[in-house]
Design an enzyme around this catalytic site. Structure first.
Site, PDB file in Angstrom:
ATOM      1  N   ASP A  24     -17.511 -20.116  -9.237  1.00  9.52           N
ATOM      2  CA  ASP A  24     -18.300 -21.092  -9.989  1.00  9.52           C
ATOM      3  C   ASP A  24     -17.902 -21.081 -11.467  1.00  9.52           C
ATOM      4  OD1 ASP A  24     -20.132 -23.068 -10.363  1.00  9.52           O
ATOM      5  OD2 ASP A  24     -21.905 -21.784 -10.234  1.00  9.52           O
ATOM      6  N   GLY A  25     -18.062 -22.228 -12.110  1.00  8.11           N
ATOM      7  CA  GLY A  25     -17.836 -22.299 -13.558  1.00  8.11           C
ATOM      8  C   GLY A  25     -16.585 -23.043 -13.975  1.00  8.11           C
ATOM      9  N   TRP A  29     -15.964 -24.256 -17.811  1.00  8.75           N
ATOM     10  CA  TRP A  29     -14.763 -23.724 -18.475  1.00  8.75           C
ATOM     11  C   TRP A  29     -14.014 -24.860 -19.154  1.00  8.75           C
ATOM     12  CZ3 TRP A  29      -9.587 -24.712 -18.294  1.00  8.75           C
ATOM     13  CH2 TRP A  29      -8.719 -23.738 -18.818  1.00  8.75           C
ATOM     14  N   ARG A  37     -13.350 -32.083 -16.423  1.00  4.73           N
ATOM     15  CA  ARG A  37     -13.778 -31.048 -15.467  1.00  4.73           C
ATOM     16  C   ARG A  37     -12.662 -30.658 -14.499  1.00  4.73           C
ATOM     17  NH1 ARG A  37     -18.791 -29.822 -14.154  1.00  4.73           N
ATOM     18  NH2 ARG A  37     -18.208 -29.753 -11.969  1.00  4.73           N
ATOM     19  N   HIS A  41     -10.693 -27.143 -12.408  1.00  3.38           N
ATOM     20  CA  HIS A  41     -10.348 -26.883 -11.000  1.00  3.38           C
ATOM     21  C   HIS A  41      -8.876 -26.479 -10.868  1.00  3.38           C
ATOM     22  CE1 HIS A  41     -14.284 -28.087  -9.938  1.00  3.38           C
ATOM     23  NE2 HIS A  41     -14.113 -29.380 -10.087  1.00  3.38           N
ATOM     24  N   SER A  69     -18.648 -26.749  -0.953  1.00  2.48           N
ATOM     25  CA  SER A  69     -19.870 -26.632  -0.145  1.00  2.48           C
ATOM     26  C   SER A  69     -20.243 -27.983   0.456  1.00  2.48           C
ATOM     27  CB  SER A  69     -21.021 -26.122  -1.012  1.00  2.48           C
ATOM     28  OG  SER A  69     -21.492 -27.156  -1.845  1.00  2.48           O
ATOM     29  N   ARG A  75     -20.746 -34.945  -5.722  1.00  2.00           N
ATOM     30  CA  ARG A  75     -20.114 -35.030  -7.055  1.00  2.00           C
ATOM     31  C   ARG A  75     -19.462 -36.400  -7.262  1.00  2.00           C
ATOM     32  NH1 ARG A  75     -18.085 -29.255  -9.035  1.00  2.00           N
ATOM     33  NH2 ARG A  75     -19.981 -28.187  -8.441  1.00  2.00           N
ATOM     34  N   LEU A 135      -3.620  -9.282   4.456  1.00  4.18           N
ATOM     35  CA  LEU A 135      -4.913  -9.834   4.045  1.00  4.18           C
ATOM     36  C   LEU A 135      -5.233 -11.124   4.816  1.00  4.18           C
ATOM     37  CD1 LEU A 135      -7.243  -9.965   1.840  1.00  4.18           C
ATOM     38  CD2 LEU A 135      -5.622 -11.275   0.445  1.00  4.18           C
ATOM     39  N   ARG A 190     -20.273 -13.633  -7.419  1.00  2.00           N
ATOM     40  CA  ARG A 190     -20.423 -15.011  -7.894  1.00  2.00           C
ATOM     41  C   ARG A 190     -20.111 -15.046  -9.376  1.00  2.00           C
ATOM     42  NH1 ARG A 190     -24.591 -19.741  -6.486  1.00  2.00           N
ATOM     43  NH2 ARG A 190     -23.724 -21.285  -7.904  1.00  2.00           N
ATOM     44  N   SER A 198     -26.652 -19.834  -2.730  1.00  3.14           N
ATOM     45  CA  SER A 198     -26.270 -21.239  -2.545  1.00  3.14           C
ATOM     46  C   SER A 198     -25.774 -21.580  -1.147  1.00  3.14           C
ATOM     47  CB  SER A 198     -25.221 -21.639  -3.588  1.00  3.14           C
ATOM     48  OG  SER A 198     -25.777 -21.584  -4.877  1.00  3.14           O
ATOM     49  N   GLU A 209     -23.354  -5.951  -0.885  1.00  4.32           N
ATOM     50  CA  GLU A 209     -23.671  -5.701  -2.282  1.00  4.32           C
ATOM     51  C   GLU A 209     -23.412  -6.985  -3.055  1.00  4.32           C
ATOM     52  OE1 GLU A 209     -25.050  -3.090  -3.485  1.00  4.32           O
ATOM     53  OE2 GLU A 209     -24.932  -1.894  -1.646  1.00  4.32           O
TER      54      GLU A 209
HETATM   55  C1  FPP Z   1     -17.204 -24.567  -8.774  1.00  3.21           C
HETATM   56  O1  FPP Z   1     -17.126 -24.845 -10.151  1.00  3.21           O
HETATM   57  C2  FPP Z   1     -15.930 -24.817  -8.121  1.00  3.21           C
HETATM   58  C3  FPP Z   1     -15.709 -25.728  -7.137  1.00  3.21           C
HETATM   59  C4  FPP Z   1     -16.742 -26.597  -6.563  1.00  3.21           C
HETATM   60  C5  FPP Z   1     -14.362 -25.935  -6.567  1.00  3.21           C
HETATM   61  C6  FPP Z   1     -13.570 -24.691  -6.338  1.00  3.21           C
HETATM   62  C7  FPP Z   1     -12.122 -25.025  -6.302  1.00  3.21           C
HETATM   63  C8  FPP Z   1     -11.154 -24.249  -6.822  1.00  3.21           C
HETATM   64  C9  FPP Z   1     -11.395 -22.920  -7.395  1.00  3.21           C
HETATM   65  C10 FPP Z   1      -9.735 -24.709  -6.842  1.00  3.21           C
HETATM   66  C11 FPP Z   1      -9.134 -24.998  -5.528  1.00  3.21           C
HETATM   67  C12 FPP Z   1      -9.221 -23.912  -4.552  1.00  3.21           C
HETATM   68  C13 FPP Z   1      -8.611 -23.941  -3.349  1.00  3.21           C
HETATM   69  C14 FPP Z   1      -8.819 -22.818  -2.408  1.00  3.21           C
HETATM   70  C15 FPP Z   1      -7.730 -25.048  -2.945  1.00  3.21           C
HETATM   71  P1  FPP Z   1     -18.012 -26.017 -10.725  1.00  3.21           P
HETATM   72  O2  FPP Z   1     -17.222 -27.263 -10.739  1.00  3.21           O
HETATM   73  O3  FPP Z   1     -19.297 -26.086  -9.975  1.00  3.21           O
HETATM   74  O4  FPP Z   1     -18.266 -25.516 -12.195  1.00  3.21           O
HETATM   75  P2  FPP Z   1     -19.560 -25.804 -13.077  1.00  3.21           P
HETATM   76  O5  FPP Z   1     -20.701 -25.086 -12.427  1.00  3.21           O
HETATM   77  O6  FPP Z   1     -19.192 -25.207 -14.392  1.00  3.21           O
HETATM   78  O7  FPP Z   1     -19.747 -27.286 -13.132  1.00  3.21           O
END
Ligand code: FPP
Length: 256
Positions: A24-25, A29, A37, A41, A69, A75, A135, A190, A198, A209
């Site tokens: 998350d984040g 970021w 945004r 990603h 999710s 979004r 892995l 997280r 979530s 943990e």
């Molecule tokens: C949450 O941050 C992140 C996501 C919903 C997408 C996760 C995707 C990646 C890390 C890149 C692609 C990964 C793969 C495996 C292909 P957010 O957008 O909710 O951040 P915020 O809470 O700051 O808005």
């Protein structure tokens, strides 16, 4: 097949065997840097590469990443499209590298909502890496913990329609969960400051943990992973027992 159950008490070792992460984040970021945004990603994908490699090097057996999710479809359309492109690109390019490093890739979630092209890429990637013994990286995509429980109940009843409810135990249902091939996560991480599960692995996180950090996912690196592992090592996992009943795990002495 490894059947997950809270009745099986895993050994606490130096490194968690199964790490599950809510990444998350990314958006925050990027916003902090006055970037769109989606730039978050892209950097998030860099962090995925770093953490996959760090886990492989440290001897983690299973790494599970919550990438998308069931709720993320809400979004803005252009952000969803960008995430789908990133996912598709990763399935093409990253899988080649994963395969070369003996990494097995699995994708769990309701995949019917993805385009036929993505579903095909997922099937190809899973088939290609199925025999790898290093892995196991699981991407949770259009995944929800409640969805998982419901699909498991449906599968169980389809297979055994005459099932007597009084005979149903954890071990009757667990093999039908999407991640029945893996032990339950030892450590849940997280990033991004929120302290919530979530709707991630609801059944499987029962005794994990939990580790929360304010670090945004694009900034999460090997050093941050080591901080999480250090915190994990300090915990005493009792699985419902008293402290006195918990025998000191053999793998801990002499490790930094
Ligand atoms: C949450 O941050 C992140 C996501 C919903 C997408 C996760 C995707 C990646 C890390 C890149 C692609 C990964 C793969 C495996 C292909 P957010 O957008 O909710 O951040 P915020 O809470 O700051 O808005």
């Amino acid at each position: 097949m490894h059947i997950s159950s809270t009745l099986a008490i895993p050994e606490t070792g130096y490194v968690p065997a199964h790490v599950a992460i809510i990444m998350d984040g990314n958006g925050r970021w990027a916003t902090q840097r006055h970037l769109p945004r989606v730039a978050g990603h892209s950097r998030g994908l860099d962090a995925v590469r770093t953490v996959v490699e760090a886990c492989a090097v440290r001897g983690v057996k299973y790494l599970t990443l919550f990438a998308f999710s069931s709720e993320n479809w809400r979004r803005p359309a252009d952000e969803v499209t960008f995430l789908m492109r990133l996912f598709m690109m990763s399935l093409r390019r990253e899988v080649v590298k994963m395969h070369a490093n003996n990494i097995r890739l699995k994708v769990v979630g309701d995949l019917t909502r993805f385009s036929p092209r993505i579903q095909q890429l997922i099937a190809d990637a899973e088939r290609r890496t199925a025999g790898n013994t290093g892995l196991t990286v699981t991407i949770a995509a259009n995944y929800g913990g409640r969805w998982d429980l419901l699909q498991a109940v449906r599968k169980m009843l389809l297979q055994q329609p005459m099932l007597d409810p009084s005979t149903i135990e954890e071990s009757t249902l667990a093999p039908h969960l999407a991640m029945a091939y893996a032990p339950e996560p030892d450590l849940f991480i997280r990033t991004g400051g929120e302290q919530r599960i979530s709707n991630f692995l609801l059944w499987q996180l029962a005794y994990s943990e939990l580790y929360f950090t304010d670090v945004f996912w694009p900034d999460f690196d090997a050093a941050e992973l080591d901080k999480a592992f250090a915190s994990y090592r300090q915990r005493e996992r009792r699985f419902g027992r008293t402290s006195a009943q918990v025998v000191a795990p053999s793998g801990l002495s002499g490790t930094a």
